[in-house]
Design an enzyme around this catalytic site. Sequence first.
Site, PDB file in Angstrom:
ATOM      1  N   PHE A  60      56.908  25.469  40.273  1.00 61.52           N
ATOM      2  CA  PHE A  60      57.539  25.454  41.376  1.00 61.52           C
ATOM      3  C   PHE A  60      57.303  27.034  42.020  1.00 61.52           C
ATOM      4  CE2 PHE A  60      59.987  26.356  37.660  1.00 61.52           C
ATOM      5  CZ  PHE A  60      59.874  27.850  37.618  1.00 61.52           C
ATOM      6  N   GLY A  63      54.880  27.423  45.529  1.00 65.17           N
ATOM      7  CA  GLY A  63      55.756  27.125  47.005  1.00 65.17           C
ATOM      8  C   GLY A  63      56.606  28.122  47.091  1.00 65.17           C
ATOM      9  N   HIS A  64      57.727  28.714  45.948  1.00 65.83           N
ATOM     10  CA  HIS A  64      58.599  29.310  46.729  1.00 65.83           C
ATOM     11  C   HIS A  64      58.495  30.549  45.373  1.00 65.83           C
ATOM     12  CE1 HIS A  64      63.156  30.351  45.424  1.00 65.83           C
ATOM     13  NE2 HIS A  64      63.167  29.173  46.322  1.00 65.83           N
ATOM     14  N   PHE A  65      57.781  31.564  46.185  1.00 69.27           N
ATOM     15  CA  PHE A  65      57.492  31.361  47.270  1.00 69.27           C
ATOM     16  C   PHE A  65      55.637  32.623  47.193  1.00 69.27           C
ATOM     17  CE2 PHE A  65      62.266  32.572  47.740  1.00 69.27           C
ATOM     18  CZ  PHE A  65      62.412  31.229  48.757  1.00 69.27           C
ATOM     19  N   VAL A  70      60.286  33.361  43.515  1.00 67.79           N
ATOM     20  CA  VAL A  70      61.340  33.294  42.795  1.00 67.79           C
ATOM     21  C   VAL A  70      61.953  31.788  41.582  1.00 67.79           C
ATOM     22  CG1 VAL A  70      64.035  34.059  43.495  1.00 67.79           C
ATOM     23  CG2 VAL A  70      62.052  35.122  44.335  1.00 67.79           C
TER      24      VAL A  70
END
Length: 165
Positions: A60, A63-65, A70
Amino acid sequence: MDGTSTDTSAQQAEGRTVDIAGIMRAIPHRYPFLLIDRVVELVPNVSAIGVKNVSVNESFFQGHFPGHPVMPGVLIIESMAQTAAVLVVETLGPEEAGKVVYFMSVEGAKFRRPVVPGDVLRIHVAKERNRGNVWKFNAVARVDGVAVAEATYAAMIMDKKAGEG
């Protein structure tokens, strides 16, 4: 006490642990959605403390971020649910094998600070009550003893459908 009896309430209060193999026997989640690494304390029908070692390699974070990784809050809530599911399975015992724990509701979710790579998330889950196959929990996730998220949620315990893994 005469020194010969066993204090089972003290033994129960100490809890027990569940390693990753036990977690994988208890719940159906697998990479990349298995969000607890171990349960360091479990008192059946009462509470559990799950641990998630947050690695920069988590999918994750791509893309986050980008450039500022985070852990998504919804995944912290999911780690709470997985810890609760292990608590339910360990409480019901092997005679109830084949049950699945499904989320029903989430109330009062609060996110206090970001969870980032390198953090060790400790997920404290307490059973509030259960009626029939519906269980309600309170949970607080902490990093270094500081609350990062909290929620109250309910889950329904159901039989696996034929053909489900």
